[in-house]
Design an enzyme around this catalytic site. Structure first.
Site, PDB file in Angstrom:
ATOM      1  N   HIS A  27      -6.950  -6.385  -1.162  1.00  0.00           N
ATOM      2  CA  HIS A  27      -5.887  -5.398  -0.972  1.00  0.00           C
ATOM      3  C   HIS A  27      -4.875  -5.780   0.098  1.00  0.00           C
ATOM      4  O   HIS A  27      -3.710  -5.401   0.012  1.00  0.00           O
ATOM      5  CB  HIS A  27      -6.524  -4.056  -0.614  1.00  0.00           C
ATOM      6  CG  HIS A  27      -5.550  -2.932  -0.513  1.00  0.00           C
ATOM      7  ND1 HIS A  27      -4.806  -2.483  -1.581  1.00  0.00           N
ATOM      8  CD2 HIS A  27      -5.186  -2.152   0.548  1.00  0.00           C
ATOM      9  CE1 HIS A  27      -4.033  -1.481  -1.193  1.00  0.00           C
ATOM     10  NE2 HIS A  27      -4.238  -1.264   0.082  1.00  0.00           N
ATOM     11  N   ASP A  40       0.857  -1.182   0.000  1.00  0.00           N
ATOM     12  CA  ASP A  40       0.000   0.000   0.000  1.00  0.00           C
ATOM     13  C   ASP A  40       0.901   1.243   0.000  1.00  0.00           C
ATOM     14  O   ASP A  40       1.787   1.345  -0.842  1.00  0.00           O
ATOM     15  CB  ASP A  40      -0.967  -0.062   1.187  1.00  0.00           C
ATOM     16  CG  ASP A  40      -1.978   1.067   1.211  1.00  0.00           C
ATOM     17  OD1 ASP A  40      -2.982   0.980   0.482  1.00  0.00           O
ATOM     18  OD2 ASP A  40      -1.756   2.033   1.972  1.00  0.00           O
TER      19      ASP A  40
END
Length: 316
Positions: free
Chosen positions: A295, A102
């Protein structure tokens, strides 16, 4: 079972940083994303240590036990790269493999780009390397997605962190579920008059990879630091663009690995960038796609992520 230990280390950048670590051997620096902390690497710390590496996961600038300065301008990409590079000497290493997920991925890519002399290899997760754009990013995102897009909303003073801090357990629960392979993969655009969390459903049941204890740990780790520091990273998007002029379209030389989930809206939305990444990351060894994964790769699919990382590390 390999033990994860904790201590504070003063980076050569001057920031006193909390680190979680395990093992001995070549250093692997694990850089978390938003809204996370060292805990998101809990599975990798143990696996990498048992594979013969010194795995270290810091709480990055502004996060959790590290905390950080009050001024938003002190959260630029140059500060973040400085923190990472500045940890090497105190950790007893001249070089490291730098892995990031991320927001940690752009920091890892930039560290490899700006200080290749310090980086044996780079592992990016979820967020591919994007060459510097020809214009500042915030207005471009505003034109594409509107004022409600979360990165645009996060430019506002005070309100974003106030929403995220209001009920931290709900914030972590909603974010970790919604953007996982088990969640709905929402568009991250707030409704008019609404907030960021309004587009993230609160799950009736947590997915198998996430427990109530995990949520409680994130809440506890954020303690007094809260969300202001993490949101300040976003408030430097345009400033990062200005500060990185010297690296405009500069290649990333160290050996690289990229890992993504095929249900991660961040990675799927960056498909063209990923397909052309070798234009600027010429030593990209492999791109690994995890089927059905969202994610939060290293938490959702720890065994597969560990295997990919260890194979890459052993081949260096």
């Amino acid at each position: 079972m390999t033990e994860i230990t904790h201590r504070f280390v003063r980076s050569d950048s001057g920031l006193r940083m909390h680190v979680a670590e395990a093992g001995e051997g070549p250093l692997v620096l694990l850089l978390h994303g938003f809204p996370e902390c060292w805990y998101s690497w809990r599975h990798q710390l143990v696996a990498l240590a048992e594979a013969g590496f010194h795995a270290v996961a810091p709480d990055q600038r502004g996060y959790a036990r590290t905390g950080g300065p009050a001024e938003a301008r002190e959260y630029s990409l140059l500060h973040l790269v400085g923190d990472a590079v500045g940890l090497l000497r105190p950790l007893g290493a001249d070089r490291a493999v730098v892995a990031g997920h991320d927001w940690g991925a752009p920091v890892a890519w930039a560290t490899a780009q700006m200080r290749p002399d310090k980086v044996r290899g780079v592992i990016g997760m979820s967020v591919p390397h994007r060459p510097r754009s020809s214009r500042p990013p915030v207005e471009s995102m505003r034109r594409l997605f509107g004022d409600g897009y979360y990165m645009v909303r996060f430019q506002e003073p005070d309100a974003p962190e106030a929403e995220l801090d209001r009920d931290r357990a709900a914030t972590f629960r909603r974010m970790l579920y919604a953007m996982s392979g088990d969640g709905p993969a929402p568009a991250l655009v707030s409704p008019e008059g609404g907030g960021f969390l309004d587009v993230l459903p609160d799950p009736e049941k947590l997915p198998a990879w996430l427990t109530a204890d995990d949520i409680a740990t994130y809440v506890e780790e954020y303690g007094d630091s809260g969300f202001t520091g993490p949101v300040n990273w976003y408030r430097n998007l345009d400033r990062n663009w200005e500060l990185t002029t010297a690296w405009h379209r500069a290649p990333i030389g160290p050996p690289a690995l990229f890992i993504a989930g095929d249900r991660d809206i961040v990675s799927v939305g960056a498909g063209q960038v990923i397909d052309s990444m070798t234009d600027f990351v010429p030593n990209l060894r492999e791109t690994v796609w995890l089927e059905g994964c969202g994610h939060w790769l290293q938490q959702e699919r720890p065994a597969e992520v560990n295997d990919a990382m260890i194979d890459f590390l052993r081949a260096l």
